[in-house]
Design a protein around this motif. Structure first.
Motif, PDB file in Angstrom:
ATOM      1  N   ASN A  34       2.453 -13.396  -6.465  1.00 53.97           N
ATOM      2  CA  ASN A  34       2.831 -13.819  -7.892  1.00 53.97           C
ATOM      3  C   ASN A  34       1.593 -13.238  -8.655  1.00 53.97           C
ATOM      4  N   GLY A  35       0.584 -12.911  -8.039  1.00 55.05           N
ATOM      5  CA  GLY A  35      -0.666 -12.041  -8.730  1.00 55.05           C
ATOM      6  C   GLY A  35      -0.515 -10.673  -9.058  1.00 55.05           C
ATOM      7  N   GLN A  36      -1.487 -10.211  -9.548  1.00 59.27           N
ATOM      8  CA  GLN A  36      -1.599  -8.615  -9.705  1.00 59.27           C
ATOM      9  C   GLN A  36      -1.868  -7.980  -8.285  1.00 59.27           C
ATOM     10  N   ILE A  37      -1.110  -6.834  -8.049  1.00 63.57           N
ATOM     11  CA  ILE A  37      -1.525  -5.997  -6.939  1.00 63.57           C
ATOM     12  C   ILE A  37      -1.664  -4.682  -7.361  1.00 63.57           C
ATOM     13  N   GLU A  38      -2.469  -3.918  -6.536  1.00 63.04           N
ATOM     14  CA  GLU A  38      -2.526  -2.463  -6.730  1.00 63.04           C
ATOM     15  C   GLU A  38      -1.865  -1.516  -5.470  1.00 63.04           C
ATOM     16  N   VAL A  39      -1.301  -0.705  -5.767  1.00 61.80           N
ATOM     17  CA  VAL A  39      -1.056   0.262  -4.389  1.00 61.80           C
ATOM     18  C   VAL A  39      -1.297   1.409  -4.524  1.00 61.80           C
ATOM     19  N   GLY A  40      -2.166   1.965  -3.520  1.00 58.35           N
ATOM     20  CA  GLY A  40      -2.816   3.372  -3.356  1.00 58.35           C
ATOM     21  C   GLY A  40      -2.257   4.104  -2.141  1.00 58.35           C
ATOM     22  N   TYR A  41      -2.653   5.425  -2.273  1.00 59.71           N
ATOM     23  CA  TYR A  41      -2.239   6.102  -1.216  1.00 59.71           C
ATOM     24  C   TYR A  41      -3.287   7.211  -0.927  1.00 59.71           C
ATOM     25  N   ASP A  42      -3.523   7.567   0.477  1.00 60.30           N
ATOM     26  CA  ASP A  42      -4.511   8.424   0.796  1.00 60.30           C
ATOM     27  C   ASP A  42      -3.482   9.542   1.718  1.00 60.30           C
ATOM     28  N   PRO A  43      -3.161  10.474   1.286  1.00 60.84           N
ATOM     29  CA  PRO A  43      -2.242  11.528   2.100  1.00 60.84           C
ATOM     30  C   PRO A  43      -2.993  12.130   3.027  1.00 60.84           C
ATOM     31  N   ALA A  44      -4.326  12.194   3.236  1.00 65.92           N
ATOM     32  CA  ALA A  44      -5.163  12.832   4.305  1.00 65.92           C
ATOM     33  C   ALA A  44      -4.923  12.046   5.556  1.00 65.92           C
ATOM     34  N   ILE A  45      -4.834  10.591   5.315  1.00 63.97           N
ATOM     35  CA  ILE A  45      -4.573   9.738   6.811  1.00 63.97           C
ATOM     36  C   ILE A  45      -3.288   9.051   6.650  1.00 63.97           C
ATOM     37  N   GLY A  46      -2.554   9.294   5.623  1.00 66.67           N
ATOM     38  CA  GLY A  46      -1.118   8.892   5.545  1.00 66.67           C
ATOM     39  C   GLY A  46      -1.061   7.366   5.578  1.00 66.67           C
ATOM     40  N   THR A  47      -1.936   6.742   4.502  1.00 62.16           N
ATOM     41  CA  THR A  47      -2.013   5.319   4.842  1.00 62.16           C
ATOM     42  C   THR A  47      -1.904   4.882   3.075  1.00 62.16           C
ATOM     43  N   PHE A  48      -0.911   3.955   2.991  1.00 63.78           N
ATOM     44  CA  PHE A  48      -1.038   3.066   1.740  1.00 63.78           C
ATOM     45  C   PHE A  48      -1.901   1.793   1.781  1.00 63.78           C
ATOM     46  N   THR A  49      -2.261   1.593   0.576  1.00 64.36           N
ATOM     47  CA  THR A  49      -3.368   0.526   0.597  1.00 64.36           C
ATOM     48  C   THR A  49      -2.731  -0.640  -0.280  1.00 64.36           C
ATOM     49  N   ILE A  50      -2.474  -1.898  -0.033  1.00 62.53           N
ATOM     50  CA  ILE A  50      -1.925  -2.772  -0.917  1.00 62.53           C
ATOM     51  C   ILE A  50      -3.181  -3.772  -1.170  1.00 62.53           C
ATOM     52  N   ARG A  51      -3.726  -3.889  -2.378  1.00 57.64           N
ATOM     53  CA  ARG A  51      -5.153  -4.398  -2.993  1.00 57.64           C
ATOM     54  C   ARG A  51      -4.521  -5.752  -3.725  1.00 57.64           C
ATOM     55  N   PHE A  52      -4.937  -7.006  -3.331  1.00 60.71           N
ATOM     56  CA  PHE A  52      -4.601  -8.002  -3.982  1.00 60.71           C
ATOM     57  C   PHE A  52      -5.593  -8.249  -5.177  1.00 60.71           C
TER      58      PHE A  52
END
Length: 107
Positions: free
Chosen positions: A25-43
């Motif tokens: 229900n709150g705000q999230i941010e999604v980032g991507y680091d292509p060098a390591i193929g990882t998405f980050t979901i930040r609450f």
């Protein structure tokens, strides 16, 4: 069920954010680091662990391609946010709003 409806189509960071937002229900941010193929979901606005984290992880697992990874970053109260609070206001906070204490090994 809302995440399933949003989860159809080609995978993208926006799709991942849409699925995650269906559980949060709150705000999230999604980032991507292509060098390591990882998405980050930040609450961003939720303190501590979201109550439905297991459901969120399951939904993300259904739309995330197998060659990519996902990392979750949680928000906790910082010292600078609590140092000005009065004791009665601080006592109203849930303990889970504060970062978990992890003992160092060997101590």
């Amino acid at each position: 069920m809302l995440s399933k409806i949003r989860g159809f189509g080609k995978f993208s960071g926006q799709l991942l954010k849409s699925v995650a937002q269906a559980y949060e229900n709150g705000q999230i941010e999604v980032g991507y680091d292509p060098a390591i193929g990882t998405f980050t979901i930040r609450f961003v606005s939720t303190l501590g662990l979201p109550p439905n984290l297991a459901d969120l992880k399951a939904a993300v697992g259904e739309v995330l391609p197998a060659h990519l990874l996902v990392k979750y970053v949680f928000r906790y109260l910082l010292v600078r946010e609590v140092e000005g609070l009065k004791l009665q206001n601080l006592e109203l906070r849930k303990l889970s709003d504060f970062a978990p204490f992890l003992e160092e090994k060997g101590k």
